[in-house]
Write a protein that holds these residues in place. Structure first.
Motif, mmCIF file in Angstrom:
data_model
loop_
_atom_site.group_PDB
_atom_site.id
_atom_site.type_symbol
_atom_site.label_atom_id
_atom_site.label_comp_id
_atom_site.label_asym_id
_atom_site.label_seq_id
_atom_site.Cartn_x
_atom_site.Cartn_y
_atom_site.Cartn_z
ATOM 1 N N GLN A 1 0.841 -1.187 0.000
ATOM 2 C CA GLN A 1 0.000 0.000 0.000
ATOM 3 C C GLN A 1 0.883 1.247 0.000
ATOM 4 O O GLN A 1 1.879 1.308 0.714
ATOM 5 N N VAL A 2 0.512 2.209 -0.824
ATOM 6 C CA VAL A 2 1.258 3.452 -0.930
ATOM 7 C C VAL A 2 0.372 4.593 -0.464
ATOM 8 O O VAL A 2 -0.799 4.674 -0.848
ATOM 9 N N GLN A 3 0.919 5.452 0.369
ATOM 10 C CA GLN A 3 0.178 6.616 0.841
ATOM 11 C C GLN A 3 0.934 7.890 0.517
ATOM 12 O O GLN A 3 2.160 7.944 0.651
ATOM 13 N N LEU A 4 0.186 8.903 0.112
ATOM 14 C CA LEU A 4 0.739 10.237 -0.118
ATOM 15 C C LEU A 4 0.047 11.194 0.837
ATOM 16 O O LEU A 4 -1.185 11.249 0.876
ATOM 17 N N VAL A 5 0.831 11.942 1.574
ATOM 18 C CA VAL A 5 0.271 12.860 2.565
ATOM 19 C C VAL A 5 0.780 14.265 2.288
ATOM 20 O O VAL A 5 1.990 14.513 2.330
ATOM 21 N N GLU A 6 -0.169 15.173 2.002
ATOM 22 C CA GLU A 6 0.184 16.562 1.711
ATOM 23 C C GLU A 6 0.133 17.417 2.978
ATOM 24 O O GLU A 6 -0.590 17.105 3.919
ATOM 25 N N SER A 7 0.871 18.509 2.931
ATOM 26 C CA SER A 7 0.807 19.508 3.999
ATOM 27 C C SER A 7 1.214 20.854 3.428
ATOM 28 O O SER A 7 1.817 20.919 2.342
ATOM 29 N N GLY A 8 0.854 21.922 4.131
ATOM 30 C CA GLY A 8 1.323 23.241 3.742
ATOM 31 C C GLY A 8 0.277 24.166 3.153
ATOM 32 O O GLY A 8 0.576 25.324 2.859
#
Length: 115
Positions: A1-8
């Motif tokens: 499983q691949v997760q992408l987590v954005e911030s900013g």
């Protein structure tokens, strides 16, 4: 499983700057292309900027000269430096990562440009 987590994301005045970050985690060998898309209310999702694993970049005409995409391959992270922001840049910004033939997406981060 691949997760992408954005911030900013956040609220900024016209002419201001923001820096978005997106970190990928999970089990994979490498990420081919990483990029940022955005979707404004009532509009289709559009490509903002992309970058290959070798650092080749491409930008939407509307952000050229104002936005800069970069990536840290060692940490599987992609950044989007956004300068001279305008109200028309208001949208939800999504991180994208392509591994082999599969596209993965982050949950999105809101960017609002308003006085």
């Amino acid at each position: 499983q691949v997760q992408l987590v954005e911030s900013g994301g956040g609220l900024v005045q016209p002419g201001g700057s923001l820096r978005l970050s997106c970190a990928a985690s999970g089990t994979f060998f490498s990420i081919n292309t990483m990029g940022w898309y955005r979707q404004a209310p009532g509009k289709e999702r559009e490509l903002v900027a992309g970058i290959t694993s070798r650092g080749i970049t491409n930008y939407a005409d509307s952000v050229k000269g104002r936005f800069t995409i970069s990536r840290d391959n060692a940490n599987n992270t992609v950044y989007l430096q956004m300068n001279s922001l305008q109200p028309e840049d208001t949208a939800v910004y999504y991180c994208n990562g392509r591994i082999l033939t599969v596209n993965y997406w982050g949950q999105g981060t809101q960017v609002t440009v308003s006085s």
